[in-house]
Design a protein around this motif. Structure first.
Motif, PDB file in Angstrom:
ATOM      1  N   GLY A  61       0.775  -1.228   0.000  1.00 49.09           N
ATOM      2  CA  GLY A  61       0.000   0.000   0.000  1.00 49.09           C
ATOM      3  C   GLY A  61       0.808   1.280   0.000  1.00 49.09           C
ATOM      4  O   GLY A  61       0.276   2.342   0.271  1.00 49.09           O
ATOM      5  N   VAL A  62       2.095   1.197  -0.316  1.00 47.36           N
ATOM      6  CA  VAL A  62       2.965   2.364  -0.299  1.00 47.36           C
ATOM      7  C   VAL A  62       3.270   2.807  -1.721  1.00 47.36           C
ATOM      8  O   VAL A  62       3.562   1.981  -2.578  1.00 47.36           O
ATOM      9  N   LYS A  63       3.195   4.091  -1.955  1.00 42.91           N
ATOM     10  CA  LYS A  63       3.724   4.670  -3.190  1.00 42.91           C
ATOM     11  C   LYS A  63       4.544   5.867  -2.756  1.00 42.91           C
ATOM     12  O   LYS A  63       3.999   6.918  -2.426  1.00 42.91           O
ATOM     13  N   SER A  64       5.862   5.682  -2.716  1.00 43.64           N
ATOM     14  CA  SER A  64       6.732   6.708  -2.166  1.00 43.64           C
ATOM     15  C   SER A  64       7.849   7.065  -3.126  1.00 43.64           C
ATOM     16  O   SER A  64       8.503   6.193  -3.682  1.00 43.64           O
ATOM     17  N   TYR A  65       8.045   8.377  -3.306  1.00 38.09           N
ATOM     18  CA  TYR A  65       9.183   8.883  -4.060  1.00 38.09           C
ATOM     19  C   TYR A  65      10.269   9.375  -3.109  1.00 38.09           C
ATOM     20  O   TYR A  65      11.357   9.720  -3.546  1.00 38.09           O
ATOM     21  N   SER A  66       9.951   9.482  -1.825  1.00 34.03           N
ATOM     22  CA  SER A  66      10.877  10.093  -0.878  1.00 34.03           C
ATOM     23  C   SER A  66      10.784   9.431   0.487  1.00 34.03           C
ATOM     24  O   SER A  66       9.699   9.078   0.943  1.00 34.03           O
ATOM     25  N   LEU A  67      11.940   9.274   1.117  1.00 37.63           N
ATOM     26  CA  LEU A  67      11.981   8.759   2.479  1.00 37.63           C
ATOM     27  C   LEU A  67      13.282   9.176   3.133  1.00 37.63           C
ATOM     28  O   LEU A  67      14.249   9.516   2.463  1.00 37.63           O
ATOM     29  N   ASP A  68      13.287   9.172   4.453  1.00 36.60           N
ATOM     30  CA  ASP A  68      14.490   9.452   5.223  1.00 36.60           C
ATOM     31  C   ASP A  68      14.351   8.754   6.569  1.00 36.60           C
ATOM     32  O   ASP A  68      13.250   8.574   7.087  1.00 36.60           O
ATOM     33  N   VAL A  69      15.485   8.378   7.133  1.00 38.20           N
ATOM     34  CA  VAL A  69      15.492   7.613   8.374  1.00 38.20           C
ATOM     35  C   VAL A  69      16.075   8.452   9.506  1.00 38.20           C
ATOM     36  O   VAL A  69      16.977   9.267   9.289  1.00 38.20           O
ATOM     37  N   LEU A  70      15.521   8.270  10.683  1.00 35.46           N
ATOM     38  CA  LEU A  70      16.017   8.896  11.902  1.00 35.46           C
ATOM     39  C   LEU A  70      16.577   7.777  12.768  1.00 35.46           C
ATOM     40  O   LEU A  70      15.839   7.104  13.487  1.00 35.46           O
ATOM     41  N   LEU A 104      -1.931  18.351   1.141  1.00 31.60           N
ATOM     42  CA  LEU A 104      -0.655  17.803   0.690  1.00 31.60           C
ATOM     43  C   LEU A 104      -0.830  17.253  -0.716  1.00 31.60           C
ATOM     44  O   LEU A 104      -1.780  16.520  -0.985  1.00 31.60           O
ATOM     45  N   GLY A 105       0.068  17.628  -1.613  1.00 31.84           N
ATOM     46  CA  GLY A 105       0.027  17.127  -2.984  1.00 31.84           C
ATOM     47  C   GLY A 105       0.962  15.940  -3.138  1.00 31.84           C
ATOM     48  O   GLY A 105       0.844  14.958  -2.414  1.00 31.84           O
ATOM     49  N   VAL A 106       1.920  16.046  -4.060  1.00 28.97           N
ATOM     50  CA  VAL A 106       2.879  14.975  -4.318  1.00 28.97           C
ATOM     51  C   VAL A 106       4.188  15.296  -3.607  1.00 28.97           C
ATOM     52  O   VAL A 106       4.911  16.211  -3.998  1.00 28.97           O
ATOM     53  N   VAL A 107       4.477  14.561  -2.548  1.00 34.56           N
ATOM     54  CA  VAL A 107       5.732  14.742  -1.815  1.00 34.56           C
ATOM     55  C   VAL A 107       6.824  14.035  -2.606  1.00 34.56           C
ATOM     56  O   VAL A 107       6.898  12.814  -2.636  1.00 34.56           O
ATOM     57  N   ASP A 108       7.641  14.835  -3.253  1.00 36.45           N
ATOM     58  CA  ASP A 108       8.679  14.299  -4.142  1.00 36.45           C
ATOM     59  C   ASP A 108      10.035  14.216  -3.461  1.00 36.45           C
ATOM     60  O   ASP A 108      10.903  13.482  -3.884  1.00 36.45           O
ATOM     61  N   GLY A 109      10.241  15.004  -2.422  1.00 38.35           N
ATOM     62  CA  GLY A 109      11.483  14.979  -1.664  1.00 38.35           C
ATOM     63  C   GLY A 109      11.179  15.149  -0.193  1.00 38.35           C
ATOM     64  O   GLY A 109      10.228  15.846   0.175  1.00 38.35           O
ATOM     65  N   LEU A 110      11.956  14.490   0.676  1.00 40.83           N
ATOM     66  CA  LEU A 110      11.730  14.573   2.111  1.00 40.83           C
ATOM     67  C   LEU A 110      13.080  14.427   2.806  1.00 40.83           C
ATOM     68  O   LEU A 110      13.896  13.599   2.398  1.00 40.83           O
ATOM     69  N   ALA A 111      13.309  15.218   3.844  1.00 42.09           N
ATOM     70  CA  ALA A 111      14.551  15.140   4.604  1.00 42.09           C
ATOM     71  C   ALA A 111      14.259  15.343   6.086  1.00 42.09           C
ATOM     72  O   ALA A 111      13.416  16.162   6.458  1.00 42.09           O
ATOM     73  N   VAL A 112      14.959  14.584   6.920  1.00 40.80           N
ATOM     74  CA  VAL A 112      14.832  14.670   8.369  1.00 40.80           C
ATOM     75  C   VAL A 112      15.955  15.548   8.907  1.00 40.80           C
ATOM     76  O   VAL A 112      17.120  15.332   8.589  1.00 40.80           O
ATOM     77  N   GLU A 117      14.727  18.507  15.192  1.00 42.83           N
ATOM     78  CA  GLU A 117      13.620  17.554  15.081  1.00 42.83           C
ATOM     79  C   GLU A 117      12.490  18.074  14.191  1.00 42.83           C
ATOM     80  O   GLU A 117      11.344  18.198  14.593  1.00 42.83           O
ATOM     81  N   TYR A 118      12.879  18.378  12.947  1.00 49.57           N
ATOM     82  CA  TYR A 118      11.936  18.811  11.917  1.00 49.57           C
ATOM     83  C   TYR A 118      12.026  17.894  10.706  1.00 49.57           C
ATOM     84  O   TYR A 118      13.069  17.288  10.453  1.00 49.57           O
ATOM     85  N   ILE A 119      10.929  17.826   9.963  1.00 48.00           N
ATOM     86  CA  ILE A 119      10.957  17.219   8.641  1.00 48.00           C
ATOM     87  C   ILE A 119      10.711  18.334   7.625  1.00 48.00           C
ATOM     88  O   ILE A 119       9.942  19.255   7.882  1.00 48.00           O
ATOM     89  N   TYR A 120      11.400  18.237   6.513  1.00 48.72           N
ATOM     90  CA  TYR A 120      11.250  19.175   5.405  1.00 48.72           C
ATOM     91  C   TYR A 120      10.829  18.368   4.190  1.00 48.72           C
ATOM     92  O   TYR A 120      11.290  17.232   4.021  1.00 48.72           O
ATOM     93  N   TRP A 121       9.975  18.933   3.337  1.00 42.15           N
ATOM     94  CA  TRP A 121       9.570  18.203   2.148  1.00 42.15           C
ATOM     95  C   TRP A 121       9.268  19.153   1.004  1.00 42.15           C
ATOM     96  O   TRP A 121       8.979  20.321   1.199  1.00 42.15           O
ATOM     97  N   THR A 122       9.375  18.609  -0.202  1.00 40.77           N
ATOM     98  CA  THR A 122       8.978  19.338  -1.403  1.00 40.77           C
ATOM     99  C   THR A 122       7.637  18.793  -1.847  1.00 40.77           C
ATOM    100  O   THR A 122       7.387  17.589  -1.781  1.00 40.77           O
ATOM    101  N   ASP A 123       6.774  19.676  -2.278  1.00 40.82           N
ATOM    102  CA  ASP A 123       5.465  19.293  -2.802  1.00 40.82           C
ATOM    103  C   ASP A 123       5.439  19.702  -4.275  1.00 40.82           C
ATOM    104  O   ASP A 123       5.309  20.879  -4.602  1.00 40.82           O
ATOM    105  N   TYR A 124       5.597  18.712  -5.125  1.00 41.37           N
ATOM    106  CA  TYR A 124       5.679  18.950  -6.569  1.00 41.37           C
ATOM    107  C   TYR A 124       4.357  19.511  -7.117  1.00 41.37           C
ATOM    108  O   TYR A 124       4.349  20.416  -7.935  1.00 41.37           O
TER     109      TYR A 124
END
Length: 160
Positions: A61-70, A104-112, A117-124
């Protein structure tokens, strides 16, 4: 180091002078670091770089273009395009939590950003860069008019 008879654990950690606990869990969620995390089709997986073993993290059930690990909190964040959400999974027990679910649209990039303790993301889709706390609070749009269809994002917490 002593192992319990019949134990399937491969990696024990010392917690006191006489006690140990096992990092490997029976459902094989936890990849013993160093690990490489990636999305594949409708799942998220990890590969142990020392043992070359594959570990299922989120299996469907996942469709992901972006991920990051903490790593310090043993969790992984990802932008789920199928659910229009930013989600988090606990890497030791598999518990999944929705962090951002609205507007939220299409999260194409994500960074931790682990220091503050913030997450940053791009919404294409909505053409913006946003941020929020790890729990989804204090959400802010950082850039909206100045950019055109942003994709990847990277951070340098030490330098700001």
């Amino acid at each position: 180091m002593r192992y319990s008879h019949g134990s399937v654990a491969e990696n024990w950690q010392k917690i006191t002078s006489h006690h140990y606990f096992c990092l490997a869990v029976t459902n094989s969620l936890y990849c013993v670091p160093p690990c490489l995390y990636y999305s594949e089709g409708s799942s998220i997986k990890a590969i142990g770089l020392n043992n070359k073993k594959s570990y299922p993290i989120v299996t469907s059930g996942v469709k992901s273009y972006s991920l990051d690990v903490l790593t310090k909190d043993k969790c992984l964040f990802w932008g789920d395009v199928a659910k229009n959400a930013i989600r988090k999974v606990n890497l030791t027990n598999g518990h999944i939590q929705d962090i951002i679910t609205r507007d939220l649209g299409v999260v194409d990039g994500l960074a931790v950003e682990w220091v503050g303790e913030y997450i940053y993301w791009t919404d294409y889709q909505y053409q913006r860069i946003e941020m929020a706390r790890f729990n989804g609070s204090y959400r802010r749009v950082l850039f909206a008019e100045e950019i055109d269809h942003p994709r990847g994002i990277a951070l340098d917490p030490a330098e700001g």
